[in-house]
Design an enzyme around this catalytic site. Structure first.
Site: not given
Ligand SMILES: Cc1ncc(COP(=O)(O)O)c(C=O)c1O
Length: 433
Positions: A251, A285, A287-288, A324, A328, A354-355, A383
Protein backbone atom coordinates in the site's frame (compact mmCIF):
# COMPACT_ATOMS: atom_id res chain seq x y z
CA UNK A 1 0.25 20.86 -13.03
CA UNK A 2 1.64 22.47 -16.17
CA UNK A 3 4.18 20.66 -18.32
CA UNK A 4 7.01 22.59 -16.68
CA UNK A 5 6.10 21.22 -13.26
CA UNK A 6 6.27 17.66 -14.50
CA UNK A 7 10.05 17.52 -14.34
CA UNK A 8 10.21 15.62 -11.01
CA UNK A 9 7.64 13.08 -12.23
CA UNK A 10 9.60 12.59 -15.45
CA UNK A 11 12.81 12.02 -13.51
CA UNK A 12 11.07 9.63 -11.12
CA UNK A 13 9.83 7.68 -14.13
CA UNK A 14 13.35 7.29 -15.54
CA UNK A 15 12.42 9.57 -18.44
CA UNK A 16 14.55 12.32 -19.89
CA UNK A 17 14.28 14.60 -22.92
CA UNK A 18 17.14 14.13 -25.36
CA UNK A 19 18.89 17.07 -26.97
CA UNK A 20 16.39 16.88 -29.86
CA UNK A 21 13.52 17.13 -27.36
CA UNK A 22 12.23 13.58 -27.72
CA UNK A 23 11.53 11.48 -24.66
CA UNK A 24 13.72 8.51 -23.77
CA UNK A 25 13.39 5.83 -21.12
CA UNK A 26 16.85 4.73 -20.06
CA UNK A 27 18.76 4.99 -23.31
CA UNK A 28 15.85 4.05 -25.55
CA UNK A 29 13.72 6.61 -27.44
CA UNK A 30 10.04 5.94 -26.77
CA UNK A 31 9.21 6.93 -30.36
CA UNK A 32 11.48 4.11 -31.54
CA UNK A 33 9.49 1.58 -29.49
CA UNK A 34 6.16 2.98 -30.71
CA UNK A 35 7.32 2.84 -34.35
CA UNK A 36 8.47 -0.76 -33.95
CA UNK A 37 5.65 -2.18 -31.80
CA UNK A 38 2.74 0.17 -32.42
CA UNK A 39 0.43 1.67 -29.82
CA UNK A 40 -1.00 1.39 -27.24
CA UNK A 41 2.03 -0.17 -25.56
CA UNK A 42 3.10 -0.39 -21.93
CA UNK A 43 6.83 0.20 -21.46
CA UNK A 44 8.50 -0.81 -18.19
CA UNK A 45 11.87 0.27 -16.85
CA UNK A 46 13.97 -2.53 -15.33
CA UNK A 47 16.41 -0.04 -13.78
CA UNK A 48 13.56 1.80 -12.03
CA UNK A 49 12.22 -1.43 -10.53
CA UNK A 50 15.69 -2.46 -9.34
CA UNK A 51 16.33 0.97 -7.85
CA UNK A 52 13.09 0.90 -5.83
CA UNK A 53 13.69 -2.65 -4.68
CA UNK A 54 17.10 -1.57 -3.42
CA UNK A 55 15.61 1.44 -1.57
CA UNK A 56 13.17 -0.92 0.10
CA UNK A 57 15.80 -3.45 1.14
CA UNK A 58 18.03 -0.65 2.48
CA UNK A 59 15.19 0.76 4.62
CA UNK A 60 14.49 -2.70 6.03
CA UNK A 61 18.15 -3.68 6.43
CA UNK A 62 18.22 -3.39 10.21
CA UNK A 63 15.32 -5.82 10.60
CA UNK A 64 14.97 -9.45 9.63
CA UNK A 65 12.75 -8.75 6.63
CA UNK A 66 11.24 -10.24 3.51
CA UNK A 67 9.71 -8.39 0.54
CA UNK A 68 6.87 -10.19 -1.20
CA UNK A 69 5.97 -8.32 -4.39
CA UNK A 70 2.20 -8.00 -4.96
CA UNK A 71 1.80 -9.68 -8.34
CA UNK A 72 -1.57 -8.00 -8.94
CA UNK A 73 0.17 -4.68 -9.61
CA UNK A 74 2.03 -5.97 -12.67
CA UNK A 75 2.19 -9.68 -13.37
CA UNK A 76 4.22 -9.74 -16.57
CA UNK A 77 6.61 -12.70 -16.37
CA UNK A 78 9.63 -10.53 -17.19
CA UNK A 79 8.81 -8.13 -14.34
CA UNK A 80 8.23 -11.07 -12.00
CA UNK A 81 11.45 -12.74 -13.08
CA UNK A 82 13.42 -9.57 -12.47
CA UNK A 83 12.04 -9.30 -8.92
CA UNK A 84 12.49 -13.01 -8.22
CA UNK A 85 16.14 -12.68 -9.26
CA UNK A 86 16.56 -9.77 -6.86
CA UNK A 87 15.45 -12.08 -4.04
CA UNK A 88 11.83 -10.96 -3.66
CA UNK A 89 8.99 -13.27 -2.74
CA UNK A 90 5.53 -12.98 -4.26
CA UNK A 91 2.17 -11.99 -2.79
CA UNK A 92 -0.56 -13.63 -4.85
CA UNK A 93 -4.36 -13.53 -4.78
CA UNK A 94 -5.44 -16.24 -7.23
CA UNK A 95 -4.51 -19.54 -8.80
CA UNK A 96 -3.61 -17.60 -11.93
CA UNK A 97 -1.15 -15.46 -10.02
CA UNK A 98 0.24 -18.62 -8.37
CA UNK A 99 0.95 -20.08 -11.80
CA UNK A 100 2.50 -16.82 -12.97
CA UNK A 101 4.71 -16.59 -9.88
CA UNK A 102 5.89 -20.21 -10.17
CA UNK A 103 6.47 -19.88 -13.92
CA UNK A 104 8.50 -16.72 -13.41
CA UNK A 105 10.74 -18.59 -10.98
CA UNK A 106 9.72 -17.55 -7.47
CA UNK A 107 10.65 -20.37 -5.09
CA UNK A 108 7.36 -21.71 -3.62
CA UNK A 109 8.48 -21.06 -0.06
CA UNK A 110 8.72 -17.34 -0.86
CA UNK A 111 5.07 -17.15 -2.01
CA UNK A 112 2.25 -15.91 0.23
CA UNK A 113 -1.39 -16.35 -0.81
CA UNK A 114 -3.71 -13.48 0.19
CA UNK A 115 -7.32 -12.82 -0.76
CA UNK A 116 -10.80 -13.17 0.76
CA UNK A 117 -12.23 -15.77 -1.59
CA UNK A 118 -9.88 -18.59 -2.46
CA UNK A 119 -11.60 -21.56 -4.09
CA UNK A 120 -10.89 -25.19 -3.14
CA UNK A 121 -8.99 -25.59 -6.41
CA UNK A 122 -6.82 -22.60 -5.60
CA UNK A 123 -6.13 -23.78 -2.05
CA UNK A 124 -5.27 -27.27 -3.31
CA UNK A 125 -2.92 -25.84 -5.93
CA UNK A 126 -1.18 -23.83 -3.19
CA UNK A 127 -0.88 -26.95 -1.00
CA UNK A 128 0.48 -28.98 -3.90
CA UNK A 129 3.06 -26.31 -4.69
CA UNK A 130 4.11 -26.12 -1.05
CA UNK A 131 3.96 -22.32 -0.85
CA UNK A 132 5.34 -20.45 2.15
CA UNK A 133 2.12 -19.19 3.68
CA UNK A 134 -1.63 -19.09 3.08
CA UNK A 135 -3.14 -15.97 4.65
CA UNK A 136 -6.69 -16.77 5.78
CA UNK A 137 -9.21 -13.99 6.01
CA UNK A 138 -12.25 -15.60 7.71
CA UNK A 139 -13.27 -18.38 10.08
CA UNK A 140 -15.06 -20.03 7.18
CA UNK A 141 -11.93 -20.05 5.04
CA UNK A 142 -9.89 -21.49 7.90
CA UNK A 143 -12.46 -24.28 8.37
CA UNK A 144 -12.22 -25.04 4.66
CA UNK A 145 -8.43 -25.19 4.83
CA UNK A 146 -8.54 -27.50 7.86
CA UNK A 147 -10.89 -29.83 5.94
CA UNK A 148 -8.75 -29.80 2.78
CA UNK A 149 -5.46 -30.43 4.59
CA UNK A 150 -7.04 -33.34 6.52
CA UNK A 151 -8.57 -34.81 3.37
CA UNK A 152 -5.35 -34.57 1.37
CA UNK A 153 -3.01 -35.19 4.30
CA UNK A 154 -1.11 -32.04 3.49
CA UNK A 155 0.56 -29.67 5.93
CA UNK A 156 0.46 -25.91 5.55
CA UNK A 157 1.69 -22.74 7.16
CA UNK A 158 -1.08 -20.21 7.62
CA UNK A 159 -1.17 -16.51 8.32
CA UNK A 160 -4.10 -14.85 10.05
CA UNK A 161 -4.93 -11.62 8.29
CA UNK A 162 -6.30 -9.41 11.01
CA UNK A 163 -8.68 -6.57 10.19
CA UNK A 164 -7.07 -3.85 12.34
CA UNK A 165 -10.09 -1.53 11.94
CA UNK A 166 -7.89 1.39 10.97
CA UNK A 167 -9.03 4.08 8.52
CA UNK A 168 -6.12 4.75 6.22
CA UNK A 169 -7.49 7.58 4.08
CA UNK A 170 -7.09 5.79 0.75
CA UNK A 171 -9.71 5.89 -2.02
CA UNK A 172 -12.79 3.95 -0.75
CA UNK A 173 -12.33 1.26 -3.43
CA UNK A 174 -8.77 0.53 -2.25
CA UNK A 175 -9.29 0.84 1.50
CA UNK A 176 -9.12 -2.58 3.10
CA UNK A 177 -8.22 -2.25 6.79
CA UNK A 178 -11.50 -0.80 8.07
CA UNK A 179 -14.04 -2.79 10.12
CA UNK A 180 -17.12 -3.86 8.15
CA UNK A 181 -15.21 -4.39 4.91
CA UNK A 182 -14.75 -7.87 3.50
CA UNK A 183 -11.03 -8.04 4.34
CA UNK A 184 -9.35 -9.75 7.27
CA UNK A 185 -10.49 -11.43 10.48
CA UNK A 186 -12.14 -8.97 12.93
CA UNK A 187 -10.39 -8.77 16.32
CA UNK A 188 -13.31 -10.45 18.12
CA UNK A 189 -13.02 -13.54 15.89
CA UNK A 190 -9.30 -14.16 16.40
CA UNK A 191 -9.96 -16.37 19.43
CA UNK A 192 -12.28 -18.61 17.37
CA UNK A 193 -9.58 -18.94 14.72
CA UNK A 194 -7.04 -19.92 17.37
CA UNK A 195 -9.47 -22.53 18.75
CA UNK A 196 -9.76 -24.01 15.24
CA UNK A 197 -5.97 -24.00 14.80
CA UNK A 198 -5.59 -25.74 18.16
CA UNK A 199 -7.48 -28.69 16.73
CA UNK A 200 -5.66 -28.67 13.38
CA UNK A 201 -2.32 -30.45 13.68
CA UNK A 202 -1.66 -30.04 9.94
CA UNK A 203 -1.71 -26.26 10.15
CA UNK A 204 0.97 -24.12 11.73
CA UNK A 205 0.26 -20.48 12.49
CA UNK A 206 3.29 -18.85 10.89
CA UNK A 207 2.24 -15.26 10.53
CA UNK A 208 -0.05 -12.44 11.57
CA UNK A 209 -0.89 -10.14 8.68
CA UNK A 210 -2.60 -6.87 7.86
CA UNK A 211 -3.06 -4.73 4.77
CA UNK A 212 -4.59 -1.29 5.22
CA UNK A 213 -5.22 -0.32 1.62
CA UNK A 214 -3.44 0.93 -1.44
CA UNK A 215 -1.86 4.28 -2.37
CA UNK A 216 -1.47 5.13 1.35
CA UNK A 217 0.12 8.50 2.02
CA UNK A 218 0.01 8.85 5.82
CA UNK A 219 2.25 6.81 8.15
CA UNK A 220 0.05 7.47 11.23
CA UNK A 221 -2.69 4.87 10.45
CA UNK A 222 0.04 2.43 9.40
CA UNK A 223 1.64 2.87 12.81
CA UNK A 224 -1.74 2.22 14.51
CA UNK A 225 -2.18 -0.88 12.36
CA UNK A 226 1.24 -2.18 13.39
CA UNK A 227 0.25 -1.59 17.04
CA UNK A 228 -2.92 -3.64 16.55
CA UNK A 229 -0.88 -6.39 14.93
CA UNK A 230 1.52 -6.41 17.86
CA UNK A 231 -1.46 -6.53 20.28
CA UNK A 232 -2.73 -9.52 18.34
CA UNK A 233 0.73 -11.10 18.56
CA UNK A 234 0.55 -10.88 22.36
CA UNK A 235 -2.90 -12.49 22.27
CA UNK A 236 -1.83 -15.43 20.11
CA UNK A 237 1.37 -15.96 22.08
CA UNK A 238 -0.71 -16.03 25.25
CA UNK A 239 -2.78 -18.76 23.63
CA UNK A 240 0.37 -20.81 23.05
CA UNK A 241 1.12 -20.03 19.39
CA UNK A 242 4.47 -18.83 18.11
CA UNK A 243 4.11 -17.12 14.72
CA UNK A 244 7.49 -16.09 13.34
CA UNK A 245 6.35 -13.41 10.86
CA UNK A 246 4.52 -10.07 11.01
CA UNK A 247 3.16 -9.29 7.56
CA UNK A 248 2.50 -5.54 7.25
CA UNK A 249 0.93 -5.72 3.79
CA UNK A 250 1.61 -3.26 1.00
CA UNK A 251 0.00 0.00 0.00
CA UNK A 252 2.98 2.39 0.11
CA UNK A 253 1.80 5.36 -1.94
CA UNK A 254 3.58 6.89 -4.91
CA UNK A 255 3.65 10.28 -6.58
CA UNK A 256 1.35 10.52 -9.59
CA UNK A 257 0.85 14.29 -9.47
CA UNK A 258 1.82 16.41 -6.49
CA UNK A 259 1.36 13.86 -3.70
CA UNK A 260 4.16 13.75 -1.17
CA UNK A 261 4.38 10.08 -0.30
CA UNK A 262 6.48 9.18 2.73
CA UNK A 263 9.78 7.55 1.90
CA UNK A 264 10.07 3.88 2.87
CA UNK A 265 12.35 5.02 5.70
CA UNK A 266 9.52 7.30 6.92
CA UNK A 267 7.07 4.40 6.90
CA UNK A 268 9.40 2.10 8.81
CA UNK A 269 11.23 4.43 11.25
CA UNK A 270 8.26 4.99 13.62
CA UNK A 271 7.63 1.24 13.99
CA UNK A 272 11.16 -0.10 13.67
CA UNK A 273 11.82 -0.52 17.42
CA UNK A 274 8.46 -2.21 18.06
CA UNK A 275 9.00 -4.56 15.14
CA UNK A 276 12.52 -5.40 16.28
CA UNK A 277 11.25 -6.14 19.82
CA UNK A 278 8.59 -8.49 18.46
CA UNK A 279 11.30 -10.98 17.55
CA UNK A 280 9.45 -11.71 14.31
CA UNK A 281 10.50 -11.59 10.68
CA UNK A 282 8.91 -8.51 9.06
CA UNK A 283 7.22 -9.00 5.72
CA UNK A 284 5.96 -6.29 3.38
CA UNK A 285 3.91 -6.74 0.21
CA UNK A 286 4.45 -3.70 -1.99
CA UNK A 287 3.06 -3.67 -5.51
CA UNK A 288 2.49 -0.11 -6.68
CA UNK A 289 5.62 1.24 -4.96
CA UNK A 290 7.90 -1.01 -6.98
CA UNK A 291 6.37 -0.65 -10.42
CA UNK A 292 3.92 2.28 -10.81
CA UNK A 293 6.47 4.89 -11.81
CA UNK A 294 8.58 2.36 -13.65
CA UNK A 295 6.02 2.16 -16.45
CA UNK A 296 4.45 4.36 -19.10
CA UNK A 297 1.64 3.76 -21.54
CA UNK A 298 2.41 4.94 -25.06
CA UNK A 299 -0.62 6.06 -27.03
CA UNK A 300 -1.12 7.87 -30.32
CA UNK A 301 -3.61 10.65 -31.01
CA UNK A 302 -6.16 9.48 -33.57
CA UNK A 303 -8.33 12.57 -33.93
CA UNK A 304 -8.87 16.07 -32.62
CA UNK A 305 -12.26 17.64 -32.22
CA UNK A 306 -13.88 20.65 -30.64
CA UNK A 307 -17.26 20.18 -28.95
CA UNK A 308 -19.33 22.18 -26.48
CA UNK A 309 -16.45 24.58 -25.95
CA UNK A 310 -14.00 21.78 -25.12
CA UNK A 311 -10.92 20.62 -26.94
CA UNK A 312 -10.87 16.84 -27.27
CA UNK A 313 -8.01 14.56 -28.28
CA UNK A 314 -9.11 11.01 -29.08
CA UNK A 315 -6.24 8.60 -28.50
CA UNK A 316 -5.83 4.88 -29.21
CA UNK A 317 -5.67 3.83 -25.53
CA UNK A 318 -8.96 3.53 -23.71
CA UNK A 319 -10.33 2.50 -20.35
CA UNK A 320 -9.88 -1.11 -21.39
CA UNK A 321 -6.10 -0.40 -21.41
CA UNK A 322 -5.84 1.89 -18.37
CA UNK A 323 -8.89 1.72 -16.12
CA UNK A 324 -7.65 3.84 -13.22
CA UNK A 325 -8.92 7.25 -14.41
CA UNK A 326 -12.42 5.86 -15.06
CA UNK A 327 -12.53 3.64 -11.97
CA UNK A 328 -10.97 5.88 -9.33
CA UNK A 329 -10.82 9.29 -11.00
CA UNK A 330 -7.06 8.71 -10.91
CA UNK A 331 -4.75 11.41 -12.29
CA UNK A 332 -1.90 10.33 -14.58
CA UNK A 333 0.61 12.77 -16.02
CA UNK A 334 0.49 12.88 -19.82
CA UNK A 335 3.45 14.17 -21.81
CA UNK A 336 4.13 14.50 -25.52
CA UNK A 337 6.86 12.09 -26.64
CA UNK A 338 8.21 14.46 -29.28
CA UNK A 339 9.46 17.91 -28.33
CA UNK A 340 6.47 19.93 -27.10
CA UNK A 341 5.86 23.14 -29.03
CA UNK A 342 3.40 25.96 -28.51
CA UNK A 343 1.35 27.36 -25.66
CA UNK A 344 -0.45 24.95 -23.34
CA UNK A 345 -4.21 24.79 -23.26
CA UNK A 346 -6.86 22.54 -21.67
CA UNK A 347 -7.71 19.37 -23.53
CA UNK A 348 -9.72 16.24 -22.73
CA UNK A 349 -7.67 13.14 -23.57
CA UNK A 350 -10.21 10.41 -24.26
CA UNK A 351 -10.14 6.84 -25.54
CA UNK A 352 -12.06 5.14 -28.35
CA UNK A 353 -14.29 3.04 -26.06
CA UNK A 354 -18.03 3.65 -26.22
CA UNK A 355 -18.41 5.00 -22.68
CA UNK A 356 -18.45 8.66 -21.61
CA UNK A 357 -16.29 7.56 -18.68
CA UNK A 358 -13.56 6.55 -21.13
CA UNK A 359 -11.02 9.28 -20.51
CA UNK A 360 -7.37 9.39 -19.54
CA UNK A 361 -7.49 13.06 -18.50
CA UNK A 362 -10.03 15.88 -18.46
CA UNK A 363 -9.22 19.55 -19.02
CA UNK A 364 -5.53 18.73 -18.93
CA UNK A 365 -3.12 21.52 -19.71
CA UNK A 366 -1.10 20.27 -22.68
CA UNK A 367 0.88 21.82 -25.52
CA UNK A 368 -1.04 21.73 -28.82
CA UNK A 369 -1.89 18.12 -29.59
CA UNK A 370 -2.28 16.98 -33.20
CA UNK A 371 -3.41 13.76 -34.88
CA UNK A 372 -0.63 11.22 -35.17
CA UNK A 373 1.22 12.59 -32.17
CA UNK A 374 2.60 10.20 -29.57
CA UNK A 375 1.78 10.69 -25.90
CA UNK A 376 3.20 8.97 -22.83
CA UNK A 377 0.87 8.35 -19.91
CA UNK A 378 3.07 8.17 -16.82
CA UNK A 379 2.65 6.08 -13.68
CA UNK A 380 1.16 3.25 -15.73
CA UNK A 381 3.42 0.45 -14.48
CA UNK A 382 1.05 -0.64 -11.69
CA UNK A 383 -2.61 -1.65 -12.10
CA UNK A 384 -2.36 -0.79 -15.79
CA UNK A 385 -2.05 -3.89 -17.92
CA UNK A 386 -3.27 -6.13 -15.06
CA UNK A 387 -6.61 -4.27 -14.96
CA UNK A 388 -6.96 -4.14 -18.73
CA UNK A 389 -9.72 -5.96 -20.56
CA UNK A 390 -11.04 -6.80 -24.00
CA UNK A 391 -14.08 -4.53 -23.68
CA UNK A 392 -15.35 -3.34 -27.07
CA UNK A 393 -13.49 -6.35 -28.53
CA UNK A 394 -10.22 -4.50 -28.25
CA UNK A 395 -7.01 -6.51 -28.25
CA UNK A 396 -4.90 -5.90 -25.15
CA UNK A 397 -1.81 -3.72 -25.51
CA UNK A 398 1.75 -4.91 -26.05
CA UNK A 399 4.23 -4.81 -23.15
CA UNK A 400 7.91 -3.87 -23.49
CA UNK A 401 10.77 -3.97 -20.98
CA UNK A 402 13.64 -1.50 -21.26
CA UNK A 403 16.93 -2.21 -19.51
CA UNK A 404 19.45 0.57 -20.04
CA UNK A 405 20.10 0.57 -23.78
CA UNK A 406 18.28 -2.69 -24.47
CA UNK A 407 14.59 -3.30 -24.96
CA UNK A 408 12.40 -6.29 -25.69
CA UNK A 409 8.74 -7.07 -26.24
CA UNK A 410 7.72 -9.07 -23.17
CA UNK A 411 4.16 -9.60 -24.32
CA UNK A 412 3.16 -9.10 -27.93
CA UNK A 413 -0.02 -7.22 -28.70
CA UNK A 414 -2.98 -9.56 -28.66
CA UNK A 415 -4.22 -10.55 -32.08
CA UNK A 416 -7.88 -10.02 -32.92
CA UNK A 417 -8.34 -13.76 -33.44
CA UNK A 418 -7.22 -14.22 -29.80
CA UNK A 419 -10.36 -12.41 -28.74
CA UNK A 420 -12.73 -15.28 -29.48
CA UNK A 421 -10.43 -18.27 -29.25
CA UNK A 422 -12.44 -21.13 -27.71
CA UNK A 423 -15.84 -19.59 -28.38
CA UNK A 424 -18.48 -21.78 -30.01
CA UNK A 425 -20.27 -20.08 -32.89
CA UNK A 426 -23.01 -22.64 -33.49
CA UNK A 427 -23.47 -24.71 -30.31
CA UNK A 428 -26.56 -26.65 -31.38
CA UNK A 429 -26.25 -26.65 -35.15
CA UNK A 430 -24.29 -28.57 -37.76
CA UNK A 431 -21.00 -26.98 -36.66
CA UNK A 432 -21.45 -28.22 -33.06
CA UNK A 433 -18.23 -29.52 -31.56
C1 LIG B 1 -3.04 -8.24 0.69
C2 LIG B 1 -2.42 -7.23 -0.20
N1 LIG B 1 -1.09 -7.05 -0.17
C3 LIG B 1 -0.49 -6.15 -0.98
C4 LIG B 1 -1.22 -5.36 -1.86
C5 LIG B 1 -0.46 -4.40 -2.73
O1 LIG B 1 -0.86 -3.09 -2.60
P1 LIG B 1 0.01 -1.95 -3.28
O2 LIG B 1 0.11 -2.24 -4.72
O3 LIG B 1 -0.76 -0.71 -3.02
O4 LIG B 1 1.33 -1.94 -2.61
C6 LIG B 1 -2.60 -5.50 -1.91
C7 LIG B 1 -3.38 -4.63 -2.81
O5 LIG B 1 -4.55 -4.50 -2.82
C8 LIG B 1 -3.23 -6.46 -1.07
O6 LIG B 1 -4.55 -6.63 -1.08
Amino acid sequence: VGQGLLTPILAESGLARRHDGTLALGEVALSHIADAVGTPTFVYDAAGIRMRYRTLTDALASLPARICYAVKANGNLAVLRLLADLGAGADIVSGGELLRALTAGFPPERIVFSGVGKSDEELLAALAAGIGCINVESISELQRLVALTELHQADAVVGLRINPDVVAGAHPYITTGKGGLKFGVPADQVASCLALLDEAPRLRLGSLAMHLGSQLLDPAPFERGVDRLIDALAQVREAGFAPDTLDLGGGFGVRYRDEKPPTIEEWIAPVRARLAESGCMVQVEPGRYLVANAGVLLTRVLHRKHSGGREIAIVDAGLNDLLRPALYGAWHAIVPVEAPEGAEGPVDVVGPVCESGDFLALERSLPPVRSGQLLAVLGAGAYGFTMSSNYNARARAAEVLVDGGRWAVVRPRERLADLFRGEVRDPFGPEAP
